[in-house]
Enzyme design. Sequence first.
Site, PDB file in Angstrom:
ATOM      1  CB  SER A   1     -10.036   6.042  -4.860  1.00  0.00           C
ATOM      2  OG  SER A   1      -8.918   5.648  -5.608  1.00  0.00           O
TER       3      SER A   1
ATOM      4  CE  LYS B   1     -11.814   1.156  -3.035  1.00  0.00           C
ATOM      5  NZ  LYS B   1     -11.022   2.374  -2.808  1.00  0.00           N
TER       6      LYS B   1
ATOM      7  CB  SER C   1      -9.625   2.335  -6.508  1.00  0.00           C
ATOM      8  OG  SER C   1      -9.755   2.927  -5.232  1.00  0.00           O
TER       9      SER C   1
END
Length: 528
Positions: free
Chosen positions: A230, A131, A206
């Site tokens: 997320s 990420k 996210s």
Amino acid sequence: MKIARIFRAILRLILTLFGLILNPLTGFIFHLVYDKNARKVPPIQNEILLQSATRLAQRIRQREVKAVTVMEAFIDRVKTVNPIVNAVVANRFDEAIKEARAVDSLLDGGDLSEEYSENKAPWLGVPLSVKEAFALSGMPNSSGLLVRQGTLATSDASVVVSLKKAGVIPFIVTNTSELCMWYESANHLYGRTKNPYDTARIVGGSSGGEGCIIAAGGAVIGIGSDIGGSIRMPAFFCGIFGHRTSKGVVPNDGQFPSPTANDMDLLSTGPMCRYAEDLKPMLQIMAGNNARMLKLDQKVDLGSLKYYTMEDDGGSLLASNVDPQLKEAQIKAVIYIEQNFNLTVKKVKLHRFKYSLEMWSALMYSSGGTSFCEYMGNMEGVVNPFPELLKWLVGRSKHTLPAIGLGIGEKFDALLASTNEKFLKCLEELKTELKELLGEDGILLYPSHPLLAPYHNEPMLHPFNFSYTGLFNALGLPVTQCPLGLSSEGLPMGMQIICSMFNDHLSLALARELEHGLGGWTNPGHIA
Ligand SMILES: *[C@@H]1O[C@H](CO)[C@@H](O)[C@H](O)[C@H]1NC(C)=O
Ligand SMILES: *[C@@H]1O[C@H](CO)[C@@H](O)[C@H](O)[C@H]1NC(C)=O
Ligand SMILES: *[C@@H]1O[C@H](CO)[C@@H](O)[C@H](O)[C@H]1NC(C)=O
Ligand SMILES: CC(=O)N[C@H]1CO[C@H](CO)[C@@H](O)[C@@H]1O
């Protein structure tokens, strides 16, 4: 106090009416806007891409396949799918190939030093996705904030260090929502990430780029973090596995934004992957010395556990707000468990779940720490969200609408601070209730989200639906996100598997069993 209560009641009523009346209408409009050019990624055919990281690691070590062949297969797949889904925002392909070649010559040479033994480096040569919000040396760490364009990490986050030591080779970094605080992964720096099963739909956020590229076959394992869902939301919308680790086990450092106060308690870093068998070894590596806090080596007898299922949060006034297909998928999982282990999964209704959103917000905003508006200003100033909203209306803002909305929400939350106390108390009561219910051998099944993957921008109509996942951040409990096949529209379905604190091994074991029994992740291109 009274006004705040009335305000919340009105908000709840509006949301319910919205769900009943406006949803079909807006759904129709979104369908018109986005469905025209919707497509999905081509099916994955290369067998290298269809194996777990655990299996790939074995095959590389036994010299059945070269590390460089594996790396090239994933790079090719990224090149095929990324123009369709826009999940990968930077890569280190050349370095990764070099590192894979180095692994090959090391293994070909025989005579390995202790550092590269199977014990110390179990995943030698396995490609890893990261990420973008995590620091990976030399790669951007901007979290989709436009003013951080060009910011490169100069060191590695702890979890990256641990995974590298275990032999994995990071080769891509992936998109997030602006500042990782929204459940659609789109921002002004990298654009919008699209669902590999239907590009008209969101990937979640996210950690949305991770969910997407893993589901699409461009990676097999990745690192996510979860402060309100997320990891679990993108894993759910993209149909892969993800794990929110028990509070305080996996190091959270090296992320931007980096929580500083109570919000640190909400945040959990954890693995995302396509195959359930990779969850445990990844978690073991990512937790480092803290892996001792968990019982990952303990053998789990799934037939001797207590199981509970809950079908919605009870918060909707008139009807359940969970999609009927998702409910059905969860019932199918319940029936599988009951038949396979000859036991009864008990239906429960915990009424405090109704206040999921309030409990999460109370903890989030009672914490002090850096405010969201400060993060929006990259901590060099505070962004005032109100003029920013005006700028947005004329297309001049550097921020996304969800980020501006969150900034405004933060200001209003200060007004509601008086009720926080009450909901923090409610949270403590729920913690006790769940501890008694689950004990050391209980599992709760609960929807991941009320809706199947919405269309792009649609989450703005359902801003609070993340509360299905957010609740467990407030509780600090371990949760495994488990895929449950595809809906009639070909969209991923799934549910959350929850255990009591530090019993992550139980939900991980059940996820493996359900993958075996119900199929787990589905190859996206193979559906009609
Ligand atoms: C989620 O969104 C739907 C549709 O707007 C709504 O009916 C439901 O109440 C929302 N759920 C929560 C928990 O906010
Ligand atoms: C991100 O990159 C900047 C610039 O090199 C660095 O100062 C910062 O520490 C990095 N962030 C993290 C979380 O490591
Ligand atoms: C299943 O459980 C019931 C009640 O505990 C028991 O009577 C029955 O023999 C069990 N069946 C099998 C196939 O083990
Ligand atoms: C659609 C979009 O904006 N894609 C961007 C994603 O990020 C890469 C790397 O910064 C850009 O090259 C793309 O244009």
